[in-house]
Write a protein that holds these residues in place. Sequence first.
Motif, PDB file in Angstrom:
ATOM      1  N   LEU A   1       0.837  -1.205   0.000  1.00 50.60           N
ATOM      2  CA  LEU A   1       0.000   0.000   0.000  1.00 50.60           C
ATOM      3  C   LEU A   1       0.872   1.256   0.000  1.00 50.60           C
ATOM      4  CD1 LEU A   1      -2.890  -0.956   2.448  1.00 50.60           C
ATOM      5  CD2 LEU A   1      -3.077  -0.507   0.000  1.00 50.60           C
ATOM      6  N   SER A   2       1.958   1.176   0.768  1.00 48.63           N
ATOM      7  CA  SER A   2       2.892   2.312   0.789  1.00 48.63           C
ATOM      8  C   SER A   2       3.510   2.516  -0.597  1.00 48.63           C
ATOM      9  CB  SER A   2       3.980   2.056   1.830  1.00 48.63           C
ATOM     10  OG  SER A   2       4.941   3.089   1.808  1.00 48.63           O
ATOM     11  N   THR A   3       3.824   1.385  -1.268  1.00 47.66           N
ATOM     12  CA  THR A   3       4.406   1.458  -2.616  1.00 47.66           C
ATOM     13  C   THR A   3       3.415   2.078  -3.597  1.00 47.66           C
ATOM     14  OG1 THR A   3       5.725  -0.523  -2.163  1.00 47.66           O
ATOM     15  CG2 THR A   3       5.420   0.092  -4.475  1.00 47.66           C
ATOM     16  N   ILE A   4       2.130   1.644  -3.512  1.00 44.48           N
ATOM     17  CA  ILE A   4       1.087   2.189  -4.404  1.00 44.48           C
ATOM     18  C   ILE A   4       0.919   3.686  -4.165  1.00 44.48           C
ATOM     19  CG2 ILE A   4      -1.392   2.165  -4.879  1.00 44.48           C
ATOM     20  CD1 ILE A   4      -1.319  -0.865  -4.331  1.00 44.48           C
ATOM     21  N   THR A   5       0.863   4.071  -2.874  1.00 43.02           N
ATOM     22  CA  THR A   5       0.680   5.489  -2.524  1.00 43.02           C
ATOM     23  C   THR A   5       1.831   6.338  -3.063  1.00 43.02           C
ATOM     24  OG1 THR A   5      -0.494   4.854  -0.513  1.00 43.02           O
ATOM     25  CG2 THR A   5       0.352   7.089  -0.606  1.00 43.02           C
ATOM     26  N   THR A   6       3.055   5.801  -2.874  1.00 46.42           N
ATOM     27  CA  THR A   6       4.238   6.543  -3.336  1.00 46.42           C
ATOM     28  C   THR A   6       4.215   6.717  -4.862  1.00 46.42           C
ATOM     29  OG1 THR A   6       5.537   5.689  -1.493  1.00 46.42           O
ATOM     30  CG2 THR A   6       6.756   6.555  -3.369  1.00 46.42           C
ATOM     31  N   ALA A   7       3.895   5.628  -5.575  1.00 48.02           N
ATOM     32  CA  ALA A   7       3.867   5.691  -7.042  1.00 48.02           C
ATOM     33  C   ALA A   7       2.799   6.662  -7.537  1.00 48.02           C
ATOM     34  CB  ALA A   7       3.631   4.296  -7.614  1.00 48.02           C
TER      35      ALA A   7
ATOM     36  N   ALA B   1       3.988  19.366 -14.815  1.00 46.42           N
ATOM     37  CA  ALA B   1       4.133  19.096 -16.247  1.00 46.42           C
ATOM     38  C   ALA B   1       5.417  18.363 -16.574  1.00 46.42           C
ATOM     39  CB  ALA B   1       4.029  20.404 -17.050  1.00 46.42           C
ATOM     40  N   GLN B   2       5.834  17.468 -15.684  1.00 46.21           N
ATOM     41  CA  GLN B   2       7.062  16.694 -15.885  1.00 46.21           C
ATOM     42  C   GLN B   2       6.785  15.198 -16.050  1.00 46.21           C
ATOM     43  OE1 GLN B   2       9.619  17.574 -12.592  1.00 46.21           O
ATOM     44  NE2 GLN B   2      10.004  19.711 -13.231  1.00 46.21           N
ATOM     45  N   LEU B   3       5.525  14.808 -16.154  1.00 41.80           N
ATOM     46  CA  LEU B   3       5.162  13.384 -16.249  1.00 41.80           C
ATOM     47  C   LEU B   3       5.421  12.883 -17.664  1.00 41.80           C
ATOM     48  CD1 LEU B   3       3.969  10.879 -14.902  1.00 41.80           C
ATOM     49  CD2 LEU B   3       1.693  11.683 -15.580  1.00 41.80           C
ATOM     50  N   ASP B   4       6.510  12.124 -17.828  1.00 44.66           N
ATOM     51  CA  ASP B   4       6.801  11.563 -19.137  1.00 44.66           C
ATOM     52  C   ASP B   4       6.281  10.131 -19.226  1.00 44.66           C
ATOM     53  OD1 ASP B   4       8.646   9.916 -17.784  1.00 44.66           O
ATOM     54  OD2 ASP B   4      10.240  11.398 -18.066  1.00 44.66           O
ATOM     55  N   ASP B   5       6.309   9.541 -20.414  1.00 48.20           N
ATOM     56  CA  ASP B   5       5.757   8.197 -20.630  1.00 48.20           C
ATOM     57  C   ASP B   5       6.520   7.132 -19.852  1.00 48.20           C
ATOM     58  OD1 ASP B   5       3.894   9.270 -22.264  1.00 48.20           O
ATOM     59  OD2 ASP B   5       4.934   8.753 -24.144  1.00 48.20           O
ATOM     60  N   GLU B   6       7.839   7.264 -19.794  1.00 47.45           N
ATOM     61  CA  GLU B   6       8.655   6.241 -19.113  1.00 47.45           C
ATOM     62  C   GLU B   6       8.316   6.184 -17.621  1.00 47.45           C
ATOM     63  OE1 GLU B   6      13.340   5.140 -18.219  1.00 47.45           O
ATOM     64  OE2 GLU B   6      12.834   6.821 -19.559  1.00 47.45           O
ATOM     65  N   PHE B   7       8.240   7.385 -16.982  1.00 50.54           N
ATOM     66  CA  PHE B   7       7.920   7.413 -15.545  1.00 50.54           C
ATOM     67  C   PHE B   7       6.494   6.914 -15.306  1.00 50.54           C
ATOM     68  CE2 PHE B   7       6.457   9.375 -11.619  1.00 50.54           C
ATOM     69  CZ  PHE B   7       7.499   9.062 -10.743  1.00 50.54           C
ATOM     70  N   PHE B   8       5.583   7.320 -16.226  1.00 51.14           N
ATOM     71  CA  PHE B   8       4.181   6.903 -16.088  1.00 51.14           C
ATOM     72  C   PHE B   8       4.056   5.379 -16.157  1.00 51.14           C
ATOM     73  CE2 PHE B   8       0.197   5.663 -18.130  1.00 51.14           C
ATOM     74  CZ  PHE B   8      -0.728   6.178 -17.223  1.00 51.14           C
ATOM     75  N   GLU B   9       4.681   4.762 -17.152  1.00 51.95           N
ATOM     76  CA  GLU B   9       4.576   3.308 -17.315  1.00 51.95           C
ATOM     77  C   GLU B   9       5.248   2.555 -16.159  1.00 51.95           C
ATOM     78  OE1 GLU B   9       6.150   2.343 -21.114  1.00 51.95           O
ATOM     79  OE2 GLU B   9       4.505   3.291 -22.235  1.00 51.95           O
ATOM     80  N   GLU B  10       6.387   3.072 -15.698  1.00 48.77           N
ATOM     81  CA  GLU B  10       7.090   2.440 -14.579  1.00 48.77           C
ATOM     82  C   GLU B  10       6.220   2.477 -13.315  1.00 48.77           C
ATOM     83  OE1 GLU B  10      11.031   3.261 -11.854  1.00 48.77           O
ATOM     84  OE2 GLU B  10      11.055   3.914 -13.952  1.00 48.77           O
ATOM     85  N   SER B  11       5.579   3.655 -13.067  1.00 52.98           N
ATOM     86  CA  SER B  11       4.732   3.802 -11.876  1.00 52.98           C
ATOM     87  C   SER B  11       3.498   2.908 -11.964  1.00 52.98           C
ATOM     88  CB  SER B  11       4.315   5.273 -11.706  1.00 52.98           C
ATOM     89  OG  SER B  11       5.445   6.089 -11.506  1.00 52.98           O
TER      90      SER B  11
ATOM     91  N   ASP C   1       3.245   0.099 -13.637  1.00 55.39           N
ATOM     92  CA  ASP C   1       3.688  -1.294 -13.433  1.00 55.39           C
ATOM     93  C   ASP C   1       3.826  -1.611 -11.946  1.00 55.39           C
ATOM     94  OD1 ASP C   1       3.725  -1.829 -16.106  1.00 55.39           O
ATOM     95  OD2 ASP C   1       5.891  -1.496 -16.361  1.00 55.39           O
ATOM     96  N   ILE C   2       4.393  -0.659 -11.197  1.00 55.73           N
ATOM     97  CA  ILE C   2       4.551  -0.857  -9.738  1.00 55.73           C
ATOM     98  C   ILE C   2       3.189  -0.997  -9.071  1.00 55.73           C
ATOM     99  CG2 ILE C   2       5.270   0.273  -7.589  1.00 55.73           C
ATOM    100  CD1 ILE C   2       7.618   1.478  -9.179  1.00 55.73           C
ATOM    101  N   ILE C   3       2.245  -0.128  -9.479  1.00 54.01           N
ATOM    102  CA  ILE C   3       0.901  -0.170  -8.877  1.00 54.01           C
ATOM    103  C   ILE C   3       0.212  -1.496  -9.202  1.00 54.01           C
ATOM    104  CG2 ILE C   3      -1.412   0.847  -8.972  1.00 54.01           C
ATOM    105  CD1 ILE C   3      -0.009   3.584  -9.362  1.00 54.01           C
ATOM    106  N   ILE C   4       0.305  -1.946 -10.446  1.00 54.87           N
ATOM    107  CA  ILE C   4      -0.335  -3.213 -10.847  1.00 54.87           C
ATOM    108  C   ILE C   4       0.289  -4.390 -10.098  1.00 54.87           C
ATOM    109  CG2 ILE C   4      -0.631  -4.826 -12.770  1.00 54.87           C
ATOM    110  CD1 ILE C   4      -0.847  -2.351 -14.610  1.00 54.87           C
ATOM    111  N   LYS C   5       1.637  -4.393 -10.029  1.00 47.83           N
ATOM    112  CA  LYS C   5       2.330  -5.491  -9.336  1.00 47.83           C
ATOM    113  C   LYS C   5       1.929  -5.544  -7.861  1.00 47.83           C
ATOM    114  CE  LYS C   5       6.950  -7.363  -8.538  1.00 47.83           C
ATOM    115  NZ  LYS C   5       8.421  -7.159  -8.742  1.00 47.83           N
ATOM    116  N   SER C   6       1.886  -4.381  -7.210  1.00 42.97           N
ATOM    117  CA  SER C   6       1.506  -4.336  -5.790  1.00 42.97           C
ATOM    118  C   SER C   6       0.049  -4.733  -5.597  1.00 42.97           C
ATOM    119  CB  SER C   6       1.754  -2.929  -5.229  1.00 42.97           C
ATOM    120  OG  SER C   6       3.123  -2.594  -5.293  1.00 42.97           O
TER     121      SER C   6
END
Length: 665
Positions: A451-457, A468-478, A480-485
């Motif tokens: 839950l802490s990981t999901i909240t952080t992501a 306005a700094q959200l790029d595709d790489e960071f978005f997809e990585e975050s 993936d973390i949320i889905i995995k958790s």
Amino acid sequence: MNNKYEILVENINSLIEQSIEDKAKATLNIALSISKFASKNKLFTQLDHKKFEILKDISEEIKQNSNFKNLWVHIVDKEGFSRYRTWSTKKDDNILSKRKELIDLIKNPRISSVISVGVYDITFKSIIPIYENGTFEGFIETITKFNSIAQKFQNDKMDFLLLVDKKYKQQIKKPFSKKFIEDYYVANIDAKDDLINFVQKNLNEILNIKGYEIRDNKFITIYKLYDFKKEKMAYIFTFQDYEKVFSKEINNLENFIKIISYLTLLVVISILIIYYYFNKSRYTTKLENEVNIRTKEIKDLSKRYKQVFEGSNSMKFLIDPKTKQIFDVNNATVNFYGYSKEQLTSFKITDLQVENIDEDFITEQILKNNEHKFNVKHKISSGKIKDMEVYASSIDIGEKKYIYTIVRDVTKELKLKKEYEKKQKLFYQQAKMASMGEMLENIAHQWRQPLSTITTAASGMKVKKDFAQLDDEFFEESVDIIIKSSNYLSHTIEDFRNFFRHSNNFEYFEIVDAIKDCMTILKLKFRINEVTITFAGDTETKINGYKNEFIQVFLNLINNSIDVFKTKKIKQGEILIEINNLNKNIEIIYHDNAEGIDEAIIDKIFEPYFTTKHKSQGTGIGLYMSEEIINRHFKGNLSVKNSSFKIKEKEYFGAEFKIIIPNED
């Protein structure tokens, strides 16, 4: 106390006393024979050990050609030193400190027979003083065991158990049978394991029996042995199947009725013969005497029949199987039901019943099987409803068939049973709630990190989006973390849901798999480098039963070990689980290295509400419920002791829980 049981107890006690007396006399006769050999060969003055060895040959000869399968000979000199033992090479040691009865015999030599407890066992000892040239030189002692007496009772369809009093435990250093019930030594080597388990569970009640007791469908008697100081030395118990004991009355009554029927027929034949020979005057007197004798026999048998039926303290009915009319009752039935005999014999048996039962089916079963047992509710004259246990059998009186029943009031027994079952349900509910508390604690542990990981992501994505700094790489990585958790959380929910899912069906499951499921539930309560669980033995063994109940047992055991590891600050916890697939049983031995359980409380840990934890941490029902699960749901046994164990040649010490489950393969 019921008269019939008092008589049965007296008969059993008389049989025990007679068996002991016979064994003591036989042991004495052997001792007298051996003493003649000792005197003739001057064993004491010459101390010829070759002649001593002849005694060993004599004892072996007796063992092979008699019922004495355990017989030993002992030579003791007039100073109390042991000069020769047929069962050991040990000699020349003073035994007076262990054999107090010899002190008086040395001062006043005489033939003596005693029952005493030694280093090996409780035994018969016949002691014969030996004189050489008119001078007292010492004793020849013949020693035998109780096993032949136990065998005699087993031949009479009675189980026999001899327990030596706990005060002798330290004295019995080399127990012959190697069996103990707590501190009480089991002396007869062929004692049945199920009988030992039964006594172990009911030890305090069994030891305090007054004459006899009926428990778990067993008719139990107790006979106490006393030593030469008139102090309690041992207890002899006999066990019989209660229903078989009870059914003897039915058989006896049937036999009486059959004999009466035969003699009645004989009298009729005799009368016809008398009539025939009436015209033959030379036979008249003889046949009249014969008729008188037969008539007297019938009267005597009728009297005995009345004693069996009327004089019994058990409640009895004779019932017509077709009409259900009560044909006869005894005085005990009249006194209990509160009706007169005339009133009862005007009733049908169904008039006493307050619930509908398939009377025709029961009657059919009785007539087919000759014996039947069932429970029924009866209303007595006061209006009270009583639960009655009925033993029924069919008998023939003349040419007519009747149902003969013995009934027993079990109202109090059933009430106590229902109260006990109610308490059991409460215990199970409390145990489940306690387990649920443990599970919720584990859920909190397991969910906190993901839950802490999901909240952080999610927070990271929001901040980057705001700037306005959200790029595709960071978005997809975050993402993936949320889905995995989230998937991890979903699997965790499934693990706990499976644990709490109730099943009424037996499963055939692997023991190791069930314990690993338990470890999955507990996995965040300890770190992998702090507690190690090792499996040994037959690790692919399967059992039949309620898997979740089995997991509950090991959840309690492992939880307790982990709590003790933390309390005692044991850096590396070790748990060893051995699985042994034996011929008749499956044995599971659970070890931990938590330094063991205090011997002062180890006998109490299976008691309900007993706990060593703080009230906020433990309910005291975990181990109690574990024992109940193994006993009731798996028909097994759970026991505990402290012991050493090894993992990879390294030795540890701690608690040992042993589970024995019958092997149904």
